[in-house]
Design an enzyme around this catalytic site. Structure first.
Site, PDB file in Angstrom:
ATOM      1  N   ARG A  86     -23.502  27.975  15.756  1.00  0.00           N
ATOM      2  CA  ARG A  86     -23.908  28.769  14.596  1.00  0.00           C
ATOM      3  C   ARG A  86     -22.713  29.557  14.058  1.00  0.00           C
ATOM      4  NH1 ARG A  86     -27.854  29.458  18.611  1.00  0.00           N
ATOM      5  NH2 ARG A  86     -29.936  28.704  18.046  1.00  0.00           N
TER       6      ARG A  86
ATOM      7  N   LYS B  37     -27.908  33.422  19.317  1.00  0.00           N
ATOM      8  CA  LYS B  37     -29.113  33.929  18.654  1.00  0.00           C
ATOM      9  C   LYS B  37     -30.232  34.164  19.659  1.00  0.00           C
ATOM     10  CE  LYS B  37     -32.477  32.573  15.112  1.00  0.00           C
ATOM     11  NZ  LYS B  37     -32.862  31.509  14.150  1.00  0.00           N
TER      12      LYS B  37
ATOM     13  N   HIS C  79     -24.726  26.915   7.881  1.00  0.00           N
ATOM     14  CA  HIS C  79     -25.639  26.363   8.885  1.00  0.00           C
ATOM     15  C   HIS C  79     -25.869  24.863   8.693  1.00  0.00           C
ATOM     16  CE1 HIS C  79     -28.118  27.592  12.259  1.00  0.00           C
ATOM     17  NE2 HIS C  79     -29.091  26.799  11.850  1.00  0.00           N
TER      18      HIS C  79
ATOM     19  N   ARG D 102     -24.324  22.688  11.288  1.00  0.00           N
ATOM     20  CA  ARG D 102     -25.081  22.592  12.544  1.00  0.00           C
ATOM     21  C   ARG D 102     -26.148  21.497  12.431  1.00  0.00           C
ATOM     22  NH1 ARG D 102     -26.558  25.500  17.224  1.00  0.00           N
ATOM     23  NH2 ARG D 102     -28.784  25.804  17.557  1.00  0.00           N
TER      24      ARG D 102
ATOM     25  N   HIS E 252     -31.243  25.184  21.934  1.00  0.00           N
ATOM     26  CA  HIS E 252     -32.639  25.392  21.568  1.00  0.00           C
ATOM     27  C   HIS E 252     -33.471  25.722  22.807  1.00  0.00           C
ATOM     28  CE1 HIS E 252     -32.348  22.837  17.626  1.00  0.00           C
ATOM     29  NE2 HIS E 252     -31.982  24.085  17.451  1.00  0.00           N
TER      30      HIS E 252
ATOM     31  N   TYR F 224     -34.976  17.074  13.819  1.00  0.00           N
ATOM     32  CA  TYR F 224     -33.894  16.203  13.348  1.00  0.00           C
ATOM     33  C   TYR F 224     -34.284  14.729  13.345  1.00  0.00           C
ATOM     34  CZ  TYR F 224     -31.187  20.433  13.635  1.00  0.00           C
ATOM     35  OH  TYR F 224     -30.750  21.716  13.447  1.00  0.00           O
TER      36      TYR F 224
END
Length: 295
Positions: free
Chosen positions: A131, A156, A222, A225, A248, A257
């Site tokens: 990120r 994050k 972003h 990413r 994640h 995705y």
């Protein structure tokens, strides 16, 4: 809101919130206080409710409303007044399919970088999938050239992880370190090597380069990413590995995705391809009574 703000900042730090989230949440509370010009502790539940109704009427996005709701809910939870937000209902979160850049667009973007710093930063973002907020907090010691890894300390999700360091990104980084001679932070601000570059500066630079590269999609930092994850998936990489590289917490976040992977269902052949339109002949002059889209 001075004392209340300081109390909330301290409590959020103890709970492990990032500094970016702390700034965002306290800004939300400041706006609520300015709306009524009194302390949020003196508000009534119907006033907080009306505040959200007003934001909805002003066309605030669902994402924006959720941020405000999370901030205000946390504040009243800290102050033992959780009942203040019970009447507020928010729209369901709609998971959007991410916009990605194809490899030609990535190449065009990187070719338009006008400094070693720009080329290094954006090559690193695309090649590792980190990120923007993780990149600006990178330290020199987080880079392991021998193992070809990047250590993410501040993420994050507040979970540490490793991700990959490509050979090309490593070569750029070595050159960058020799040229710019960072002290601790890898990518520092213009005036002070002890402070990292801001996300606002990173986004603004990204948009300038994207414009020069002729990219018409609505892209942002972003997007690299999203492109990283999608391109890995298209080359047959394991979804579990991609999940770990992205950091994640939930597998469902990585599954999004699948909708952008052109190597699977997007390669399905359209039924129109089984019909040879060339045998129908060419069109001549418009005949009387034929339908015309220009009419």
């Amino acid at each position: 809101m001075g004392a209340l703000k300081e109390k909330m900042i301290l409590d959020m730090r103890l709970r492990g919130y990032s500094e970016n989230t702390i700034d965002l949440y306290t800004d939300c509370l400041t706006r609520l206080a300015k709306e009524y010009m009194i302390s949020p502790l003196k508000l009534k539940p119907n006033q907080v409710y009306d505040f959200f109704i007003k934001m909805k009427e002003n066309k605030a996005s669902a994402a924006y409303l959720r941020i405000f709701y999370s901030a205000i809910k946390l504040f009243y939870k800290i102050e033992n007044k959780a009942y203040m937000t019970k009447a507020i209902s928010l729209p369901k979160k709609v998971r959007k399919i991410p916009i990605i850049m194809n490899k030609s667009e990535v190449k065009a973007f990187l070719s338009e970088c006008r400094s070693l710093q720009e080329r290094t930063i954006f090559s690193l973002l695309y090649s590792s999938g980190i990120r923007g907020s993780e990149l600006i907090n990178l330290r020199i010691e987080d880079i392991d050239f021998e193992r070809k890894t990047i250590y993410i300390l501040k993420s994050k999700t507040r979970k540490q992880r490793y991700t990959i360091l490509s050979d090309q990104a490593a070569n750029l980084l070595k050159n960058y370190i020799l040229t710019y001679q960072p002290k601790e932070l890898l990518f520092f601000g213009f005036k002070n090597k002890n402070s990292h570059i801001s996300m606002r500066c990173l986004q603004a630079t990204f948009q300038r380069i994207a414009k020069r590269a002729g990219i018409k999609k609505k892209v942002q930092v972003h997007t690299f990413r999203h492109s990283f994850a999608t391109h890995l998936m298209e080359t047959g990489n394991n979804l579990v590995y991609i999940q770990k590289l992205l950091g994640h917490s939930f597998f469902s976040s990585t599954l999004i995705y699948l909708h952008t992977d052109s190597s699977t269902f997007l390669k399905t052949i359209s039924p129109l391809e089984s019909i040879d339109l060339k045998h129908f002949g060419s069109f001549g002059k418009k005949t009387q009574g034929s339908f015309d889209f220009s009419m």
